[in-house]
Design an enzyme around this catalytic site. Structure first.
Site, PDB file in Angstrom:
ATOM      1  CE1 TYR A   1      -3.218   2.940   0.756  1.00 28.68           C
ATOM      2  CE2 TYR A   1      -2.635   2.773   3.083  1.00 28.68           C
ATOM      3  CZ  TYR A   1      -3.305   3.417   2.050  1.00 28.68           C
ATOM      4  OH  TYR A   1      -4.066   4.525   2.335  1.00 28.68           O
TER       5      TYR A   1
ATOM      6  CG  ASN B   1       7.438 -11.691   0.728  1.00 28.45           C
ATOM      7  OD1 ASN B   1       6.544 -10.849   0.644  1.00 28.45           O
ATOM      8  ND2 ASN B   1       7.792 -12.255   1.877  1.00 28.45           N
TER       9      ASN B   1
ATOM     10  CG  ASN C   1      -0.576  -7.974   3.074  1.00 28.96           C
ATOM     11  OD1 ASN C   1      -1.605  -8.652   2.952  1.00 28.96           O
ATOM     12  ND2 ASN C   1      -0.591  -6.790   3.659  1.00 28.96           N
TER      13      ASN C   1
ATOM     14  CB  SER D   1       4.193   2.340  13.484  1.00 32.44           C
ATOM     15  OG  SER D   1       2.917   2.463  14.055  1.00 32.44           O
TER      16      SER D   1
ATOM     17  CB  THR E   1       2.267   1.312  17.096  1.00 35.20           C
ATOM     18  OG1 THR E   1       1.703   0.457  18.063  1.00 35.20           O
ATOM     19  CG2 THR E   1       3.513   0.680  16.529  1.00 35.20           C
TER      20      THR E   1
ATOM     21  CE1 TYR F   1       3.534  -3.451  12.223  1.00 34.00           C
ATOM     22  CE2 TYR F   1       2.399  -1.976  13.720  1.00 34.00           C
ATOM     23  CZ  TYR F   1       3.056  -2.192  12.523  1.00 34.00           C
ATOM     24  OH  TYR F   1       3.240  -1.141  11.649  1.00 34.00           O
TER      25      TYR F   1
ATOM     26  CE  LYS G   1       6.620  -1.504  11.532  1.00 32.51           C
ATOM     27  NZ  LYS G   1       7.329  -1.625  10.267  1.00 32.51           N
TER      28      LYS G   1
ATOM     29  NE  ARG H   1      -5.890   5.218  16.812  1.00 35.11           N
ATOM     30  CZ  ARG H   1      -6.555   5.111  17.976  1.00 35.11           C
ATOM     31  NH1 ARG H   1      -7.017   6.196  18.592  1.00 35.11           N
ATOM     32  NH2 ARG H   1      -6.728   3.930  18.527  1.00 35.11           N
TER      33      ARG H   1
ATOM     34  N   GLY I   1      -6.801  -3.191  23.722  1.00 43.34           N
ATOM     35  CA  GLY I   1      -5.495  -2.608  23.392  1.00 43.34           C
ATOM     36  C   GLY I   1      -5.581  -1.237  22.723  1.00 43.34           C
TER      37      GLY I   1
HETATM   38  P1  NAD Z   1       1.628  -3.651   3.040  1.00 46.89           P
HETATM   39  O1  NAD Z   1       1.422  -4.991   3.655  1.00 46.89           O
HETATM   40  O2  NAD Z   1       0.644  -3.192   2.033  1.00 46.89           O
HETATM   41  O3  NAD Z   1       3.089  -3.575   2.374  1.00 46.89           O
HETATM   42  C1  NAD Z   1       4.178  -4.306   2.865  1.00 46.89           C
HETATM   43  C2  NAD Z   1       4.785  -5.034   1.678  1.00 46.89           C
HETATM   44  O4  NAD Z   1       5.934  -5.763   2.112  1.00 46.89           O
HETATM   45  C3  NAD Z   1       3.828  -6.064   1.060  1.00 46.89           C
HETATM   46  O5  NAD Z   1       3.806  -5.872  -0.341  1.00 46.89           O
HETATM   47  C4  NAD Z   1       4.422  -7.416   1.428  1.00 46.89           C
HETATM   48  O6  NAD Z   1       4.172  -8.395   0.436  1.00 46.89           O
HETATM   49  C5  NAD Z   1       5.897  -7.070   1.548  1.00 46.89           C
HETATM   50  N1  NAD Z   1       6.695  -7.905   2.449  1.00 46.89           N
HETATM   51  C6  NAD Z   1       6.419  -8.249   3.743  1.00 46.89           C
HETATM   52  N2  NAD Z   1       7.426  -8.989   4.224  1.00 46.89           N
HETATM   53  C7  NAD Z   1       8.357  -9.116   3.231  1.00 46.89           C
HETATM   54  C8  NAD Z   1       9.603  -9.774   3.120  1.00 46.89           C
HETATM   55  N3  NAD Z   1      10.127 -10.471   4.136  1.00 46.89           N
HETATM   56  N4  NAD Z   1      10.275  -9.689   1.957  1.00 46.89           N
HETATM   57  C9  NAD Z   1       9.763  -9.010   0.898  1.00 46.89           C
HETATM   58  N5  NAD Z   1       8.584  -8.375   0.950  1.00 46.89           N
HETATM   59  C10 NAD Z   1       7.888  -8.444   2.101  1.00 46.89           C
HETATM   60  O7  NAD Z   1       1.763  -2.609   4.221  1.00 46.89           O
HETATM   61  P2  NAD Z   1       1.848  -1.019   4.168  1.00 46.89           P
HETATM   62  O8  NAD Z   1       0.608  -0.486   4.790  1.00 46.89           O
HETATM   63  O9  NAD Z   1       2.263  -0.578   2.835  1.00 46.89           O
HETATM   64  O10 NAD Z   1       3.025  -0.776   5.222  1.00 46.89           O
HETATM   65  C11 NAD Z   1       4.368  -0.632   4.834  1.00 46.89           C
HETATM   66  C12 NAD Z   1       5.228  -0.513   6.069  1.00 46.89           C
HETATM   67  O11 NAD Z   1       4.765   0.597   6.843  1.00 46.89           O
HETATM   68  C13 NAD Z   1       5.172  -1.724   6.990  1.00 46.89           C
HETATM   69  O12 NAD Z   1       6.456  -1.940   7.529  1.00 46.89           O
HETATM   70  C14 NAD Z   1       4.213  -1.290   8.082  1.00 46.89           C
HETATM   71  O13 NAD Z   1       4.473  -1.937   9.301  1.00 46.89           O
HETATM   72  C15 NAD Z   1       4.522   0.197   8.182  1.00 46.89           C
HETATM   73  N6  NAD Z   1       3.393   0.971   8.730  1.00 46.89           N
HETATM   74  C16 NAD Z   1       2.159   0.876   8.143  1.00 46.89           C
HETATM   75  C17 NAD Z   1       1.086   1.590   8.696  1.00 46.89           C
HETATM   76  C18 NAD Z   1      -0.289   1.487   8.100  1.00 46.89           C
HETATM   77  O14 NAD Z   1      -1.256   1.854   8.776  1.00 46.89           O
HETATM   78  N7  NAD Z   1      -0.457   1.038   6.866  1.00 46.89           N
HETATM   79  C19 NAD Z   1       1.281   2.398   9.827  1.00 46.89           C
HETATM   80  C20 NAD Z   1       2.554   2.487  10.364  1.00 46.89           C
HETATM   81  C21 NAD Z   1       3.600   1.763   9.810  1.00 46.89           C
HETATM   82  N1  UFG Z   2     -12.168   1.431  14.638  1.00 54.82           N
HETATM   83  C1  UFG Z   2     -13.531   1.174  14.749  1.00 54.82           C
HETATM   84  N2  UFG Z   2     -14.051   0.137  14.031  1.00 54.82           N
HETATM   85  C2  UFG Z   2     -13.285  -0.629  13.201  1.00 54.82           C
HETATM   86  C3  UFG Z   2     -11.889  -0.351  13.090  1.00 54.82           C
HETATM   87  C4  UFG Z   2     -11.359   0.690  13.834  1.00 54.82           C
HETATM   88  O1  UFG Z   2     -14.251   1.848  15.473  1.00 54.82           O
HETATM   89  O2  UFG Z   2     -13.805  -1.556  12.554  1.00 54.82           O
HETATM   90  C5  UFG Z   2     -11.611   2.582  15.393  1.00 54.82           C
HETATM   91  C6  UFG Z   2     -10.514   2.185  16.365  1.00 54.82           C
HETATM   92  O3  UFG Z   2     -11.074   1.855  17.610  1.00 54.82           O
HETATM   93  C7  UFG Z   2      -9.661   3.468  16.395  1.00 54.82           C
HETATM   94  C8  UFG Z   2      -9.822   4.048  14.998  1.00 54.82           C
HETATM   95  O4  UFG Z   2     -10.987   3.442  14.450  1.00 54.82           O
HETATM   96  O5  UFG Z   2     -10.208   4.390  17.302  1.00 54.82           O
HETATM   97  C9  UFG Z   2      -8.639   3.749  14.067  1.00 54.82           C
HETATM   98  O6  UFG Z   2      -8.403   2.352  14.040  1.00 54.82           O
HETATM   99  P1  UFG Z   2      -7.428   1.689  12.946  1.00 54.82           P
HETATM  100  O7  UFG Z   2      -7.475   0.208  13.179  1.00 54.82           O
HETATM  101  O8  UFG Z   2      -7.777   2.175  11.599  1.00 54.82           O
HETATM  102  O9  UFG Z   2      -6.006   2.294  13.309  1.00 54.82           O
HETATM  103  P2  UFG Z   2      -5.133   2.180  14.648  1.00 54.82           P
HETATM  104  O10 UFG Z   2      -4.825   3.566  15.070  1.00 54.82           O
HETATM  105  O11 UFG Z   2      -5.745   1.291  15.641  1.00 54.82           O
HETATM  106  O12 UFG Z   2      -3.833   1.418  14.134  1.00 54.82           O
HETATM  107  C10 UFG Z   2      -3.101   1.900  13.007  1.00 54.82           C
HETATM  108  C11 UFG Z   2      -2.351   0.727  12.367  1.00 54.82           C
HETATM  109  C12 UFG Z   2      -1.302   0.216  13.306  1.00 54.82           C
HETATM  110  C13 UFG Z   2      -0.389   1.320  13.711  1.00 54.82           C
HETATM  111  C14 UFG Z   2      -1.185   2.466  14.305  1.00 54.82           C
HETATM  112  C15 UFG Z   2      -0.294   3.646  14.593  1.00 54.82           C
HETATM  113  O13 UFG Z   2      -3.257  -0.326  12.069  1.00 54.82           O
HETATM  114  O14 UFG Z   2      -0.527  -0.750  12.620  1.00 54.82           O
HETATM  115  O15 UFG Z   2      -2.199   2.886  13.382  1.00 54.82           O
HETATM  116  O16 UFG Z   2       0.413   3.989  13.448  1.00 54.82           O
HETATM  117  F1  UFG Z   2       0.470   0.855  14.638  1.00 54.82           F
END
Ligand code: NAD
Ligand code: UFG
Length: 337
Positions: free
Chosen positions: A11, A32, A35, A124, A126, A148, A152, A230, A293
């Site tokens: 993404y 790979n 996802n 993150s 987080t 998770y 990080k 958020r 959580g």
């Molecule tokens: P995503 O799952 O869409 O993208 C991650 C990509 O990495 C995927 O395409 C997956 O196939 C690939 N991948 C995973 N493990 C791998 C490996 N060992 N080797 C090669 N490819 C691998 O997730 P995203 O939302 O694009 O997130 C990207 C990064 O940002 C992640 O590290 C995630 O933890 C971090 N992040 C995401 C969010 C969020 O809300 N989306 C928030 C904070 C941090």
């Molecule tokens: N929520 C709902 N209903 C749902 C899903 C979420 O009410 O079905 C609420 C949650 O309680 C929260 C808000 O929407 O208040 C946002 O929730 P998200 O799951 O969209 O996002 P989070 O903040 O919980 O978590 C995200 C990522 C984590 C990351 C974190 C901080 O999923 O990986 O942001 O970057 F660690």
């Protein structure tokens, strides 16, 4: 400058590839596809009108990655390759430690061996745990409440230890707040597997009638309307933050840490309201129990990133809702057309 985008089919990775290519970086994607789908990379090619070199490989596989490093001679690395689902990380913590930490160790080891001294890491918000004060500045205390989040946090420490004995490296740790939305073209966006965990993909799947109603997790938090708050940031703004971070690394800045958020906090009910407007009908929802959580509120102080790399989000909540909905409408089954 040639950049290895590890996890670049995902993404945030796809949106970042668009920004990198538009900023004239050469991009090589390694993923790979655990996802993601290769089609996402093809769509980035369509948006940018540029062919992208792609390797299907696991970043934990030292040998496979070494061949790619030898072949490509990178100037920088952006490391998105991680598993990211909090509830899944509680069920299979070892997979999370194994994948997220080993992929980082392999990339760092090879970066050192082949002298690739610019490294950007996806951290993150987080890592701030349950915040005691808001907005969050980069110096706030760190903690983690699930496996998770611990991956990080550990990786941030690993990067600091690595930097302390490799001072010729430049490392940017980017702490993302809540990325949502999609590229305005509607060609790339978030494509979760199965039922989404995160709020916005859930909302858009309710809006398109794939799911019956949204469960709002708790309306008794100490917030303006009782629902969780958020800092939602448009994924294209977040992606641009990576280009700015890479530019900063090229000034030999050492190790830097930035929040990437907007500084604004929106409640779940405000998000629903924004989607009601773009979808054109009310999104059905029910208030249910809190999600274990979850924290009440989390939003960034984005001042440091603004001062040091010129980062400022330009998209507002209505833009985020419009683009998320546009992606969902045009791609009801994500990349599985
Ligand atoms: P995503 O799952 O869409 O993208 C991650 C990509 O990495 C995927 O395409 C997956 O196939 C690939 N991948 C995973 N493990 C791998 C490996 N060992 N080797 C090669 N490819 C691998 O997730 P995203 O939302 O694009 O997130 C990207 C990064 O940002 C992640 O590290 C995630 O933890 C971090 N992040 C995401 C969010 C969020 O809300 N989306 C928030 C904070 C941090
Ligand atoms: N929520 C709902 N209903 C749902 C899903 C979420 O009410 O079905 C609420 C949650 O309680 C929260 C808000 O929407 O208040 C946002 O929730 P998200 O799951 O969209 O996002 P989070 O903040 O919980 O978590 C995200 C990522 C984590 C990351 C974190 C901080 O999923 O990986 O942001 O970057 F660690």
């Amino acid at each position: 400058m040639k950049i290895l985008v590890a996890g670049g089919a995902g993404y945030i990775g796809t949106h970042t590839c668009v920004e990198l290519i538009q900023a004239k970086y050469d991009v090589v994607v390694v993923d790979n596809l655990s996802n993601s789908k290769y089609d996402a990379v093809k769509r980035v090619e369509k948006i940018t009108n540029t062919k992208i070199k792609f390797y299907q490989a696991d970043c934990c596989d030292y040998k496979a990655m070494e061949e790619i490093f030898i072949e490509e001679k990178f100037d920088g690395i952006i490391h998105f390759a991680g598993l990211k689902c909090v509830p899944e990380s509680v069920k299979v913590p070892l997979s999370y430690y194994n994948n997220n930490i080993n992929s980082t160790l392999v990339l760092l080891e090879l970066a050192r061996k082949y002298n690739v001294r610019n490294f950007v890491f996806s951290s993150s918000a987080t890592v701030y745990g349950n915040p005691k004060t808001l907005p969050l500045i980069e110096d706030c205390p760190l903690s983690a409440t699930n496996p998770y989040g611990r991956t990080k946090l550990f990786i941030e420490y690993i990067l600091e230890d690595f930097y302390n004995c490799n001072k010729d490296f430049n490392i940017a740790i980017l702490r993302y707040f809540n990325p949502i939305g999609a590229h305005p073209s509607g060609l790339i966006g978030e494509d979760p597997n199965g039922i989404p965990n995160n709020l916005v993909p859930y909302v858009t799947q309710v809006a398109i009638n794939k799911l019956p109603y949204l469960k709002v997790n708790g309306n008794d938090y100490p917030t303006k309307d009782g629902t969780g708050i958020r800092d939602y940031i448009h994924v294209c703004d977040l992606a641009r933050g990576h280009v700015l971070a890479l530019n900063k690394l090229s000034t030999n800045c050492g190790l830097v840490i930035y929040n990437l958020g907007t500084g604004l906090g929106y409640s779940v009910l405000e998000i629903i309201e924004a989607f009601n407007k773009v979808v054109g009908h009310p999104i059905p929802y029910k208030i249910v129990e809190r999600r274990p959580g979850d924290i009440a509120a989390c939003y960034a102080d984005p001042t440091k990133a603004y001062k040091e790399i010129g980062f400022k989000a330009i998209y507002n909540l209505d833009d985020m809702a419009r683009d998320a909905w546009n992606w969902q409408k045009n791609n009801p089954n994500g990349y599985n057309q």
